[in-house]
Design a protein around this motif. Structure first.
Motif: not given
Length: 428
Positions: A153, A155-157, A160, A179, A198-202
């Motif tokens: 990924t 992106d932080k989402d 999702d 991560e 929850p948001p994660h590292d980009r």
């Protein structure tokens, strides 16, 4: 590695989250001996104070890599990359622009290997999709019952977004977010049944393990054999039907990296299944109606994971371009195709001539006809330049009162022509 004036040789060093401490002796020696070390800000921070000089890559990495022979002539250059530089990394870019003989690569364990080690997944059984600077749509075609997919990924989402694709296909799946693998701040979240996390590292990896029991549509979409059910496509009815589509794709014979012209694309059934054959396949769909062109884009994205590229198609990278126009005028300036399908417009003056002239040596042209007028055109081309001419007749069992009978669909006449391998043009 030492370079000479007017030339440059580069050592690419893979580095993990554990930084300098995780490097082997050859990698440390290459970095210590380099006149300059290039890399991203994060990678350069891992070797701060250990090397002579550092430079951050500019935004246009490919252009900077191509300029190295001039910008760094005579210098010993080292380049830092995350993990394995040859897996979606700068190593491949440098090898392409400088030549593999001038690039030495010292890889570290890739994030893919580390993720599989944490999950207990054999690497050879895993599908890998990069969504770093690329559309997440490419993940969709990899999602099927029992599949194990690793998504890189950007992106932080990202988790999702991947979860939404899983839900769209009616699949039950476990999602794990990994991560900073291999470093002191490593974190593994999951497995989770809920796609929302929850948001994660980009820059993270989203691992998806799909369970059994997909819907009938998801099961059909998982197959790479051409001939998806007609109901799978967004269409106004202008679609090469399932059985004829399967025969047509067999005649077009897509192979990795090849380019298709789909002339008179309709809803994009042929384009979509060509792109599904391999992620490196490319297609230009030519369709005069804007509503049908929209169907081409939607079907290619949902079923093949291909999003239109407006900046052109890169050889070996896969992709789609949609041209809203009418052949033959709309064919001007397009890259030469390896295969052409004429699903509409074969009877229009100049269409077949233009397609034949554009074909690469050994390329295939397939044209289908359902009307007597277009059938006569194909028969004439068969007489003039050869090839194969055949009629495809399909019947489906349907109720007739309290009984059942076979109801025939309109027969399709198909002409298949292969361009000479020596590049000689057909006598048109």
């Amino acid at each position: 590695m030492a370079g000479t004036t007017g030339a440059v040789e580069v050592t690419v060093v893979g580095i993990g989250e554990d930084g300098w401490d995780g490097l082997g002796q050859p990698a440390r020696a290459a970095l210590a001996a380099a006149d300059v070390v290039l890399g991203g800000a994060r990678q350069l921070g891992l070797v701060a104070g250990r090397v002579r000089a550092v430079e951050a890559w500019p935004r246009d990495l490919a252009a900077a890599a191509a300029a190295l022979p001039d910008s760094h002539a005579g210098k010993r250059v080292a380049v830092l990359a995350s993990g394995d530089p040859m897996h979606y990394g700068v190593g491949g870019t440098l090898a392409r622009v400088l030549g593999p003989g001038r690039v030495r690569v010292l890889p570290a364990p890739s994030s893919i290997s580390l993720a599989c080690a944490r999950l207990g997944w054999p690497v050879e059984e895993v599908a890998v999709v990069s969504a770093v600077g690329r559309p997440y749509a490419a993940v969709g075609p990899q999602l099927r019952a029992g599949a194990r997919v690793l998504v890189l990924t950007g992106d932080k989402d990202g988790a999702d977004r991947v979860g939404a694709l899983v839900a769209e296909r009616g699949l039950d799946a476990e999602i794990t977010v990994l991560e900073r693998l291999g470093g002191p701040r490593e974190r593994v979240s999951g497995p989770l049944r809920e796609p929302a996390v929850p948001p994660h590292d980009r820059l993270a990896i989203v691992a998806v393990h799909c369970g059994p029991g997909p819907s009938d549509e998801a099961r059909a979409m998982a197959s790479r054999v051409p001939g998806l059910p007609d109901t799978t496509f967004a269409t106004d009815g202008v679609l090469t039907k399932q059985e004829v589509r399967a025969v047509t794709l067999a005649a077009l014979a897509p192979t990795p990296g090849e380019l298709l012209w789909d002339v008179g694309a309709g809803s994009g059934g042929i384009t979509t299944e060509w792109l599904r054959a391999d992620h490196r396949c490319r297609a230009v769909a030519i369709e005069p109606r804007a509503d049908r062109a929209a169907h081409v884009r939607a079907n290619a994205e949902r079923l093949a994971g291909a999003v239109e590229q407006t900046a052109g198609l890169v050889a070996g990278a896969g992709g789609l371009r949609v041209v809203e126009g009418r052949a033959p005028a709309a064919l001007a300036g397009l890259p030469r195709p390896d295969a052409v399908f004429v699903g509409g417009g074969a009877s229009s003056p100049g269409v077949v001539e233009t397609c034949l002239a554009a074909l690469r040596p050994g390329g295939r042209l397939v044209a289908n006809a359902v009307t007597i007028e277009t059938e006569a055109v194909l028969a004439d081309w068969h007489r003039r330049v050869g090839g194969r001419l055949r009629r495809i007749a399909i019947s489906h069992a349907e109720p007739v009162g309290s009984f059942t009978a076979f109801r025939p669909a309109l027969p399709v006449t198909q002409w298949v022509h292969t361009a000479p391998a020596d590049g000689a043009a057909a006598a048109v």
